[in-house]
Design a protein around this motif. Structure first.
Motif, PDB file in Angstrom:
ATOM      1  N   ARG A   1      57.146  57.523  66.186  1.00 44.50           N
ATOM      2  CA  ARG A   1      58.102  56.439  66.117  1.00 44.50           C
ATOM      3  C   ARG A   1      57.741  55.362  67.132  1.00 44.50           C
TER       4      ARG A   1
ATOM      5  N   SER B   1      57.305  56.034  61.742  1.00 46.80           N
ATOM      6  CA  SER B   1      58.523  55.234  61.697  1.00 46.80           C
ATOM      7  C   SER B   1      58.545  54.159  62.766  1.00 46.80           C
TER       8      SER B   1
ATOM      9  N   GLY C   1      66.070  54.789  65.627  1.00 51.07           N
ATOM     10  CA  GLY C   1      67.496  54.679  65.393  1.00 51.07           C
ATOM     11  C   GLY C   1      68.186  54.309  66.690  1.00 51.07           C
TER      12      GLY C   1
ATOM     13  N   ASN D   1      57.942  54.209  57.455  1.00 53.07           N
ATOM     14  CA  ASN D   1      59.405  54.094  57.457  1.00 53.07           C
ATOM     15  C   ASN D   1      59.851  53.087  58.514  1.00 53.07           C
TER      16      ASN D   1
ATOM     17  N   ASN E   1      63.598  52.374  60.626  1.00 56.30           N
ATOM     18  CA  ASN E   1      65.023  52.584  60.888  1.00 56.30           C
ATOM     19  C   ASN E   1      65.541  51.285  61.466  1.00 56.30           C
TER      20      ASN E   1
ATOM     21  N   ARG F   1      65.550  53.086  56.265  1.00 55.52           N
ATOM     22  CA  ARG F   1      66.883  53.633  56.542  1.00 55.52           C
ATOM     23  C   ARG F   1      67.668  52.602  57.332  1.00 55.52           C
TER      24      ARG F   1
ATOM     25  N   SER G   1      71.142  51.543  59.231  1.00 56.05           N
ATOM     26  CA  SER G   1      72.329  52.095  59.893  1.00 56.05           C
ATOM     27  C   SER G   1      73.552  51.240  59.625  1.00 56.05           C
TER      28      SER G   1
ATOM     29  N   ASN H   1      71.907  55.208  57.073  1.00 58.17           N
ATOM     30  CA  ASN H   1      72.287  56.100  58.149  1.00 58.17           C
ATOM     31  C   ASN H   1      73.784  55.837  58.331  1.00 58.17           C
TER      32      ASN H   1
ATOM     33  N   THR I   1      65.861  61.555  56.995  1.00 60.37           N
ATOM     34  CA  THR I   1      64.869  60.852  56.184  1.00 60.37           C
ATOM     35  C   THR I   1      63.810  61.831  55.700  1.00 60.37           C
TER      36      THR I   1
END
Ligand code: SF4
Length: 253
Positions: A16, A71, A75, A104, A106, A127, A129, A169, A244
């Motif tokens: 990430r 990612s 998040g 990905n 977030n 994704r 949030s 999310n 995910t």
């Protein structure tokens, strides 16, 4: 455009990268709180900005298996799409070298133009949030700067239409998420955006503080189990999950 990314520890072979800037000011942000907020954030944001070369190097290191996922954003350690320029360049360069794995992001998806660019560069999964599909709930908690829930919806729809496997999310809280008006709004939001997966995540927050922030209920409160039953009935093509994962029907060989 503000800068900074970081490379965070790998988890389950997934990597990430984050950003220190954000276009929201969430009441319960876990990476930054104002001095007078009454509680401290449990983590801190990044203090340096990697180059596109460094991002590409890390991505290639991890995109070696068909189901590997890398990612941007874990998040809420900052909003990765504020770093769209670096992300776009890195994705393009990686995809010139390999089609392996999934990329990905977030994101809060408020920066629609940035999200469009990232999607077009070759994003696979997104994704987004949110605590709500209602403007007043969203604004009370996220305190968005320069965007609205309409931007979030636009970003999600754009990504879905371009073939990205999209999810939310959904930061849930019994007594708020299971309100009649929220359920109705979320069903409409899911249908309009074509999102594929709702990740139900408990919002870890002081209940009194949260309930004093969020507008009062307008209609019935159905309970979380009924909420799930309604989602399954009204959104039969939407997966209800909690993390995910790679798309179920289009896994790469
Ligand atoms: S979107 Fe994430 S990083 Fe930004 S303020 Fe909200 S919780 Fe913090």
């Amino acid at each position: 455009m503000p800068d900074l990314f970081e490379h965070l520890p790998a988890a389950l072979g997934r990597r990430r990268a984050g950003s220190f800037a954000c276009n929201a000011g969430c009441f319960g942000c876990i990476s930054e709180q104002p001095d007078d907020s009454g509680f401290v954030s449990p983590q801190t944001r990044l203090q340096f900005k990697p180059t596109a070369d460094e991002v590409v190097e890390i991505m290639l290191e991890h995109l070696r298996e068909p189901d590997s996922i890398i990612s941007f954003g874990q998040g809420c350690e900052g909003e990765p799409s504020t770093q769209a320029k670096t992300i776009i360049e890195a994705i393009k360069r990686v995809r010139e070298q390999t089609q392996m794995g999934y990329i990905n992001i977030n994101t809060n998806a408020g920066l629609t133009d940035h999200i469009r660019g990232i999607v077009d560069a070759g994003l696979d999964l997104m994704r987004v949030s949110t605590i709500s599909a209602l403007d007043d709930h969203y604004n009370a908690y996220y305190r968005p700067r320069g965007y609205t829930l309409a931007n979030v919806e636009k970003s999600l729809k754009y990504a879905t239409d371009k073939g990205v496997y999209t999810s939310i999310n959904y930061l849930v809280f019994p007594g708020v998420t299971d309100r009649e008006e929220e359920i109705e709004a979320m069903i409409g939001f899911a249908k309009r955006t074509g999102l594929k997966l709702i990740q139900m995540r408990n919002l870890n927050i002081d209940p009194d503080a949260y309930l004093s922030l969020i507008p009062p209920a307008q209609g019935e409160v159905y309970g979380m189990k009924t909420l799930l039953d309604i989602f399954r009935e009204e959104l039969p093509d939407v997966v209800i999950g909690s993390f995910t994962h790679v798309p179920p029907r289009t896994q790469k060989a």
